[in-house]
Design a protein around this motif. Structure first.
Motif, short mmCIF file in Angstrom:
data_model
loop_
_atom_site.label_atom_id
_atom_site.label_comp_id
_atom_site.label_asym_id
_atom_site.label_seq_id
_atom_site.Cartn_x
_atom_site.Cartn_y
_atom_site.Cartn_z
N GLU A 41 7.62 2.52 -17.33
CA GLU A 41 8.63 3.11 -16.64
C GLU A 41 9.50 2.01 -15.92
O GLU A 41 10.58 2.46 -15.29
CB GLU A 41 8.07 3.76 -15.37
N ASN B 219 0.82 -1.27 -0.08
CA ASN B 219 -0.03 -0.08 0.01
C ASN B 219 0.91 1.34 0.06
O ASN B 219 0.41 2.44 0.12
CB ASN B 219 -0.95 0.14 1.25
N GLU C 140 9.40 7.64 -17.60
CA GLU C 140 10.52 7.76 -17.05
C GLU C 140 11.40 6.93 -18.16
O GLU C 140 12.15 6.02 -17.84
CB GLU C 140 10.52 6.96 -16.05
N SER D 162 3.73 4.04 -1.57
CA SER D 162 4.34 4.44 -2.74
C SER D 162 5.66 4.08 -2.86
O SER D 162 6.14 3.60 -1.99
CB SER D 162 4.15 6.08 -3.06
N ILE D 163 6.16 4.19 -4.21
CA ILE D 163 7.65 3.59 -4.16
C ILE D 163 8.62 4.45 -3.27
O ILE D 163 9.65 3.91 -2.67
CB ILE D 163 8.10 3.81 -5.69
N LEU E 246 4.50 14.99 -8.49
CA LEU E 246 5.22 14.14 -7.56
C LEU E 246 4.78 12.53 -7.77
O LEU E 246 4.04 12.32 -8.42
CB LEU E 246 4.46 14.33 -6.21
N VAL E 247 5.59 11.99 -7.16
CA VAL E 247 5.42 10.54 -7.33
C VAL E 247 4.04 10.18 -6.73
O VAL E 247 3.73 10.68 -5.59
CB VAL E 247 6.34 9.70 -6.62
N GLY E 248 3.18 9.55 -7.46
CA GLY E 248 1.93 9.03 -6.95
C GLY E 248 0.80 10.20 -7.31
O GLY E 248 -0.19 10.29 -6.79
N SER E 249 1.28 11.01 -8.25
CA SER E 249 0.45 12.18 -8.75
C SER E 249 -0.69 11.64 -9.87
O SER E 249 -1.35 12.37 -10.29
CB SER E 249 1.21 13.41 -9.14
N GLY E 250 -0.34 10.58 -10.31
CA GLY E 250 -1.26 9.73 -11.28
C GLY E 250 -0.85 9.93 -12.72
O GLY E 250 -1.59 9.71 -13.52
N ARG E 251 0.44 10.14 -12.95
CA ARG E 251 1.03 10.30 -14.16
C ARG E 251 1.14 8.87 -14.82
O ARG E 251 0.81 8.69 -16.03
CB ARG E 251 2.48 10.72 -14.26
N THR E 252 1.42 8.08 -14.22
CA THR E 252 1.48 6.60 -14.84
C THR E 252 0.01 6.08 -15.08
O THR E 252 -0.20 5.85 -16.25
CB THR E 252 2.07 5.73 -14.02
N GLU E 253 -0.95 6.63 -14.12
CA GLU E 253 -2.23 6.15 -14.29
C GLU E 253 -2.90 6.77 -15.60
O GLU E 253 -3.60 6.14 -16.26
CB GLU E 253 -3.01 6.47 -13.02
#
Ligand SMILES: Nc1ncnc2c1ncn2[C@@H]1O[C@H](COP(=O)(O)OP(=O)(O)OP(=O)(O)O)[C@@H](O)[C@H]1O
Ligand SMILES: Nc1ncnc2c1ncn2[C@@H]1O[C@H](COP(=O)(O)OP(=O)(O)OP(=O)(O)O)[C@@H](O)[C@H]1O
Ligand SMILES: [Mg+2]
Ligand SMILES: [Mg+2]
Lengths: 418, 274, 503, 418
Positions: free
Chosen positions: C335, C142, C421, C144-145, C287-294
């Motif tokens: 990524e 649960n 990335e 983030s990286i 930020l990481v977890g900002s939903g870019r990958t999503e």
């Protein structure tokens, strides 16, 4: 929605659920007390009612029995109403949703068990009786013990299909020793010791090839399955070794399978099973070894880099699996007072099914050992009800396959929803 | 009053017991009793489980064909203790009292079958055996009969091969092919059931060997057809249907309070073309 | 200069076919951070594995506090006070934070049972030290990286080691988290610990390291104090040649609208509006977890859409699985090339043609000749360094693996290419080649959406920059106006706005 | 070392190898021509020699036979010398090392096959004969066909243990149709069609649960194994269905199992097997579908992201496995001209063993389908030699397990050296 209407919904749900269950239970009970199961056709029921009326019987039970069908319909409606309330509640309340999710995911095997028990109770008069449950528990005891061992292998992401053969070999060795030392009163202990040693040895061998040589568990245990089956045949020369009362160790040895305590109410195999599960639970959840098991199952390389002695833990796990197969071998042999060379054939499949129905993933790293016993119980109850209701053995095979599929399907569905 | 008879058969994937089961069911229907038939699947533990389930189901009588004669004693005692009388069929129960035993002799069957082969071989030459599932009691008993006949025949008869075919037609066929390869001089084969005998027949035919004497066991329809065609010489007939019927009849007799013979015979015989 | 606590002398290590380390030296000093630098495949991770006993060395010696040592497994190294944070995350996703931190060194009560309370308490303290607010009982899956990386660091702190090795710890960390990591490192330095710090982000070397050891192709190039280094000579020592201009941006004429997204929403992203033109790079920051990958995965058909309209090249676009996206001219490069970018067991050729096999079909079969020609074309054009096109992907270095993935993407001839990335964990030399490739595609009219956590890369390569926060677009900046500060303030303003709402 | 001495070593190696092999072969051949196997004790050999001498026989063969033991020792020495030369050569020559490695890794199953053939040839006179090899090939044909199907599942990293039951069900259906339509001359085609459809249907069902529902292959095929076994028992009512010459479709149908072409030299099952492997090879190595199979087996997520329709490919793979089980069902039924309800039991284990001995990893993504046939051949040769030499079946089971273990152990050892 405000908290008041939530409370009303909640109370409504409770009322519906309790009323529905109570009604259903009393109808089923009434039917059973007329020695009748629900799924009997209307004609037979009317005949039985007429017979009872003739015999001058009256009372609530008769009324319930008479009106069984539509009363049951009402009960189902009430339960559906309870479900509807729950669904509404889940829509508006975070907490209710949380609880529902918890019940459906974490306690899923338990939920399935309860459902199965309810359904089966309706199918046969004698199903829901203390005697029958003792019966079922005794019947599953050796499966459940095997399954506990297989659980260790599966938790690592491996598998152990040699357990059936190991069971046969250790049981045969026990019987062999007893029959060769008919005079020696220590023979029972020796037999038990030898059987356990064989289990441990077999497990160590599996562990060696899997952990040290890095071979794949499926193929290693496939090979040892063949080897131990062959050794059993060689040892018994293909014939059953039977235990007779004349052997000095008979009483002590067979007691492990046939004995009971508490004035016969609590059979020893059940106690053994409970003990083994308690121990397994302790090992897996309260010791470092258990942690390491879960870790290796989850990510073997990471575990290695964390300084865990992966080889040792793996070897130990397979050794436990072998040891428990040895225990199961003793229980089976003691229970039937003879060791057949074909004993335990295809038991590994039932053991694996029990583990998987108990919600453990074959990928490893996740699972609860106590749910394995529930998996075994569900299979045992299924076999029991199919026997009680006299379903043809051909169809039993089909039904069993379907139930396994259904159980894991339920699992997968609710997992995906997460 | 409703009577329920439970029947425990050792393996209903085997025609022999299927025939017996059908006979029990038919006879039961004829005589107006309910029957519950359970399959032991060749597994002693399952057998015990089945008996316990029958006791739980509250049957009035049990016809018992145990997977293992020795393992059966404990559960028979349990049933008796629960007030359920037991008749054993085909295989006896060692070490516990039953009402009666309906016997059919596997050892004897194996012996007469082998004797017939030896006779047709003219009392000399190479003989082979294809055994049933390793460890199954019927397989053991039939093999024992084979051994007895061989021992009696003296040393002019040589057993060139004795392999286990697991009751499986295809496996038996492979074994027979390999026997013909290694020991072309083989003149007779005893197969512990008809399914395997058919495999042996096919192996001989497909290798152009019509001279090998093949005798099976169980008198299944496929074997009777083969005997008719002349590809098989004989098969041992036990009478599963008769045994099943005798079982139901005697159970009812016992429940009605009549006396029942402690041992009832259902003869074993060779079936040949004539 | 601090006292030398650890000294690796003349380390030699070969894998079948690869001489990974030749006579390499490395020194670690008390209270100092030693940077270990080199291109992909230079042997940095291998050297650390030799140090910690994961791999056996073929030659050389290791002196720890003056005494020769030789560890046979990680455990012995740990017990001796050498901790390592490996390049790949090594946490068990299904297990809890405290269980992971104490993995392999569980605290036990006298009875032999686990002492869970103590472990949780200690974990809480450790998490405080690395300044993350997490419940020790939370499951790793649960997190983030970035949070996972902090847990790894906390795990190393538990050992109270004298030497701590960090192998690319900032690989997956956004800048704020990097700052808190640096805080921890300074703390450790102050306590007199010796650190080895491996990174491809050379900026960090100047920020936190005291000395640098440089490897090239498994050979030792030199050890220098950082103050004697600058970016240029550092890079030339690493790659053996001069590299000019880090981000080779080219300006191209903006083409027509290629991808138009209006009001796209689902469980992961909300009301996304964006327009992407042919021949431009649209950077996506956040930020990481900002939903870019999503966002990328949603467009690629991996997550169901709830609402929204998308057109691609003027035609309505909708994808329910990647194959449909590819058929309509959109390709997404993931990524994590190791986990889901490449089939490691497959050879280079197989990987390159995997997404476009239908284009080299002859009847039912694959046209082997066409495949060979196309693949050798890519190997040459993109400069993939591999002994042959039949080499398995897992035997290539990271940069070359990434180039294989790019070739796969190019071979589908996409109109829209989403890069997630694209240069993570890749050395400066390979990075530059990939930037050139991006420019080349741009010139050919491909519309590129580039997600990156490296601010300089975003700023250096994008024509426009989109800022995401919490699955929503928070603003858009032109190349000319964009600065790191402006991007951060867009993100932060949003945080302030959010706080204002919740009050 | 200079290239001259390398050349000398190479020539020496060749000479030793050729001489050694030739010597060994002629000794074995000589022994066989005296109807004698090598491992006969000396006394029996002397007796046979005396008998031959008495019969006035002379010649080279007799001499060779007479001196079999020490000549064989010499041959072994020569071969050891060749190995020594090879080892020396590997030390100094990169190229030689490369070739050795290639042979030992890429062609390992072939090497094992050759070794096994050599050893077995010494164990029985009739082993190394054309007749016996046709025999073995015919016997393994249905195993090999099953194994080809299972290979597809294993290549994906999955497994299919339902194939034995599917084989039984499709075979039984074929026989059932033939026996129900004794007059209809189309019945053979209908029977074949139905059997194949059952195979396809079973495979589709497995594929559906595995690919669409995301269940684990092991447990899905365990369940369907049970279901199809049950259906077979229901269909046959537990009795074998035999095909008789009176049935109109008999000739055509049984021809698939019993027929032969080329004046009886080439049995049809062997042709079928060869065809199926050729097709499988083509599918896996020359088409996009094959590429996708390898890709999914290697990395499912990456395959999905590369635009492969993973569900479709997986479903197709299990369908192929089912279809081939159907084909095997037809071959088995046709071969023995009857369908037994217990047919194919535990065949899945032999099929899996064949795949694994053929060098395919159970983890998926790697393997060569043609080596699966070698795996099946090794198992078939093992069964054959154990039968030929009349080893007790009990020990056969043990030996089979050990051989499987040894084969995968060899595999793992040489893999680790990479
Ligand atoms: N187990 C292995 N077997 C064979 N070769 C290996 C193995 N591990 C590493 N190598 C090779 O050794 C060389 C050094 O690899 P290493 O991982 O140490 O590089 P690195 O400097 O850490 O690179 P990166 O910056 O990409 O992490 C590479 O050529 C790599 O391919
Ligand atoms: N509490 C959580 N439960 C389940 N999944 C989570 C949770 N937190 C994060 N994740 C998932 O973990 C993955 C990794 O998160 P990460 O921080 O990389 O997000 P991201 O949006 O992909 O980041 P980036 O913007 O860097 O691309 C994401 O797919 C995210 O959805
Ligand atoms: Mg590295
Ligand atoms: Mg991301």
């Amino acid at each position: 929605m405000n908290s008041q209407s939530k409370a009303i919904l909640f109370v409504l749900m409770l009322v519906c659920a309790i009323l529905g269950l109570a009604l259903a239970a009393s109808v089923v009970n009434a039917c059973h007390s007329f020695d009748n199961v629900l799924f009997l056709d209307g004609a037979a029921r009317s005949a039985r009612v007429a017979q009872a009326v003739e015999a001058g019987e009256t009372g609530l039970k008769l009324t319930l029995f008479q009106n069984a069908f539509w009363l049951l319909g009402l009960a189902i409606l009430l339960l559906a109403g309870a479900l509807w309330c729950l669904a509404r509640l889940n829509k508006v309340s975070e907490r209710s949703r949380g609880i529902t999710k918890l019940v459906l995911t974490s306690y899923r095997p338990l939920v399935i068990l309860v459902l199965v028990t309810l359904v089966f109770s309706c199918l046969h008069v004698r199903f829901f009786t203390v005697g029958n449950f003792t019966n079922i528990l005794r019947q599953i005891s050796h499966y459940a013990i095997l399954a506990a061992g297989v659980y260790f292998a599966i938790l690592l992401g491996g598998i152990d299909i040699s357990v059936g053969s190991v069971l046969a070999f250790s049981g045969a060795m026990g019987a062999f020793i007893l029959s060769r030392m008919p005079e020696n009163s220590w023979s029972a202990l020796l037999a038990i010791g030898a059987a356990l040693l064989i289990g441990i040895g077999a497990g160590l061998a599996n562990g060696f090839f899997i952990a040290r040589c890095g071979l794949q568990p499926m193929i290693v245990t496939l090979a040892t399955m063949s080897i131990f089956r062959g050794l059993t045949l060689v040892l018994t020369n293909g014939a059953a070794i039977s235990l007779s009362k004349k052997m000095a160790g008979y009483g002590l040895f067979t007691g492990l399978g046939q004995g009971a305590v508490l004035w016969g109410a609590l059979p020893i195999p059940i106690i053994l099973m409970a003990l083994i599960y308690a121990l397994a639970f302790y090992l897996l959840n309260r010791t470092a070894f258990g942690r390491h098991m879960y870790a290796i199952g989850g990510n073997e390389e990471a575990s290695l880099l964390s300084g865990i002695n992966v080889q040792k833990v793996k070897t130990l796990a397979y050794t436990i699996s072998g040891l428990l197969a040895g225990v199961a071998g003793i229980v089976v042999t003691a229970r039937v007072a003879s060791a057949t060379p074909t004993a335990g054939q295809s038991y590994e499949m039932d053991a694996i099914a029990a583990v998987v129905i108990g919600g453990t993933s074959l990928r490893g790293g996740e699972g609860k050992v106590l749910y394995t016993i529930i998996g075994a119980l569900i299979i045992g109850m299924l076999n029991n009800i199919l026997n009680l209701t006299n379903v043809s053995s051909y169809y039993q095979t089909v039904v069993k396959g379907i139930v396994i599929l259904a159980a894991v399907l339920l699992d997968a569905k609710s997992v995906k929803k997460d | 009053e409703d009577i329920t008879i439970g029947a425990l058969l050792s393996d209903t994937s085997n025609t022999f017991f299927v025939t017996m089961a059908d006979a029990i069911e038919a006879k039961g229907a004829e005589l107006g009793v309910k029957t519950i038939i359970l399959d032991g699947a060749n597994d002693s533990a399952k057998d015990v489980t089945n008996m316990e389930d029958l006791i739980a189901a509250g049957v009035d009588f049990v016809l018992y064909n145990p997977v293992d004669s020795d393992a059966a004693a404990a559960v028979v005692e349990k049933a008796t203790a629960a007030g359920i009388p037991v008749i054993s069929i085909d295989r006896s129960v060692n070490g516990a009292e039953v009402v009666s035993h309906i016997a059919s002799d596997n050892v004897y069957g194996g012996k007469i079958a082998t004797e017939m082969i030896i006779e047709l071989m003219g009392g000399e030459g190479a003989i082979a055996e294809i055994q049933g599932m390793a460890g199954a009691s019927a397989a053991n008993e039939r093999h024992q009969g084979f051994d007895e006949a061989i021992a009696a025949a003296g040393d002019k008869i040589t057993v060139v091969s004795s392999q286990i075919g697991d009751w499986d037609t295809t496996k038996a066929m492979g074994i027979m092919e390999n026997i013909l390869m290694a020991n072309p001089e083989v003149k007779g084969v005893f197969c512990a059931n008809d399914n395997m005998a058919i495999g042996a027949v096919q192996a001989c035919q497909q290798n152009g060997r019509s001279d090998v004497i093949i005798v099976g066991f169980d008198a299944e329809q496929i074997a009777l057809d083969a005997i008719e065609e002349g590809t098989m010489v004989a098969t041992v007939q036990q009478q599963p249907a008769l045994m099943g019927e005798l079982g139901v009849e005697n159970a009812l007799k016992y429940l009605a309070g009549e006396a029942v013979e402690p041992s009832i015979g259902a003869p074993v015989a060779l079936v040949t073309k004539d | 200069m601090g006292k030398m606590i650890l000294q690796l002398k003349g380390i030699d290590k070969s894998f079948p076919g690869v001489h990974a380390l030749r006579e390499v030296d490395l020194n670690v000093y008390e209270g100092e951070v030693m940077a270990l630098l080199g291109e992909n495949g230079a042997g940095k991770s291998t050297l650390m594995k030799v140090l910690t006993g994961v791999l056996a060395r073929d030659g050389g010696e290791i002196l720890y506090q003056g005494k020769p040592v030789s560890y046979r497994n990680v455990r012995q190294a740990q017990d001796d006070g050498i901790a390592i944070i490996h390049q790949e995350l090594n946490l068990i996703p299904k297990m809890r934070i405290y269980e992971n931190i104490f993995l392999g060194r569980e605290r036990k009560k006298k009875s032999g049972a686990l002492d869970i309370r103590t472990m949780i308490e200690t974990t809480r303290e450790l998490l405080e030290r690395v300044r993350v607010q997490l419940d020790p009982r939370e499951r790793i899956e649960n997190l983030s990286i970035a949070q996972q990386q902090m847990v790894e660091i906390a795990k190393a702190l538990l050992l109270d080691a004298k030497v701590i090795v960090m192998d690319e710890p900032t690989d997956a960390l956004p800048d704020e988290e990097v700052d808190s990591l640096f805080g921890v490192i300074r703390q450790l330095k102050a306590q007199g610990k010796g650190l080895i710090y491996i990174t491809h982000r050379l900026k960090e070397v100047f920020e936190i390291c005291d000395r640098a050891t440089i490897l090239r192709d498994g050979s030792f190039i030199g050890e220098l104090p950082v103050r004697e280094l600058n970016m240029e000579n550092l890079v030339s020592m690493m790659v053996g040649r001069e590299l000019t201009e880090q981000f080779p941006y080219v300006k191209t004429a903006r083409g027509r609208e290629m991808l138009v997204v209006k009001g796209l929403s689902n469980a992961h992203v909300h009301d996304i509006d964006l327009t992407l033109y042919a021949g431009e790079v649209l950077g996506v920051a956040g930020l990481v977890g900002s939903g870019r990958t999503e966002l990328a995965k949603t467009l690629y058909g991996l997550y169901p859409w709830e609402k929204g309209e998308v057109t691609l090249n003027g035609k309505p676009y909708r994808a329910e699985k990647p194959s449909e996206a590819i058929a309509q001219g959109l390709f997404y490069m993931t990524e994590d090339r190791k986990r889901n970018g490449l089939v490691m067991l497959m050879d280079v050729a197989g990987n390159i043609t995997l997404s476009s096999l239908s284009r080299i079909r002859k009847g039912m079969s694959i046209d082997a000749k066409a495949e060979r020609e196309i693949v050798s074309d890519y190997i040459e054009k993109i400069n993939i360094r591999t002994p042959s096109m039949r080499q398995r992907a897992r035997n290539l270095s990271g940069g070359n693996q990434q180039k294989v993935v790019l070739s796969k993407a190019l071979m589908t001839e996409p109109n829209v290419l989403i890069l997630d990335e694209p240069t993570r964990g890749i050395d400066v030399g390979a990075k530059k080649e990939i930037y050139h490739l991006i420019n080349e595609m741009k010139e050919r009219g491909v519309a590129i959406l580039m997600i990156s956590s490296e601010m300089p890369e975003i700023l250096g390569m994008s024509d426009r920059i989109l800022v995401l926060y919490d699955g929503r677009v928070r603003g858009e900046l032109d190349r000319e106006e964009a600065t790191q500060e402006k991007i951060m303030s867009l993100i932060l303003s949003d945080i302030q706005r959010k706080e204002a709402v919740s009050v």
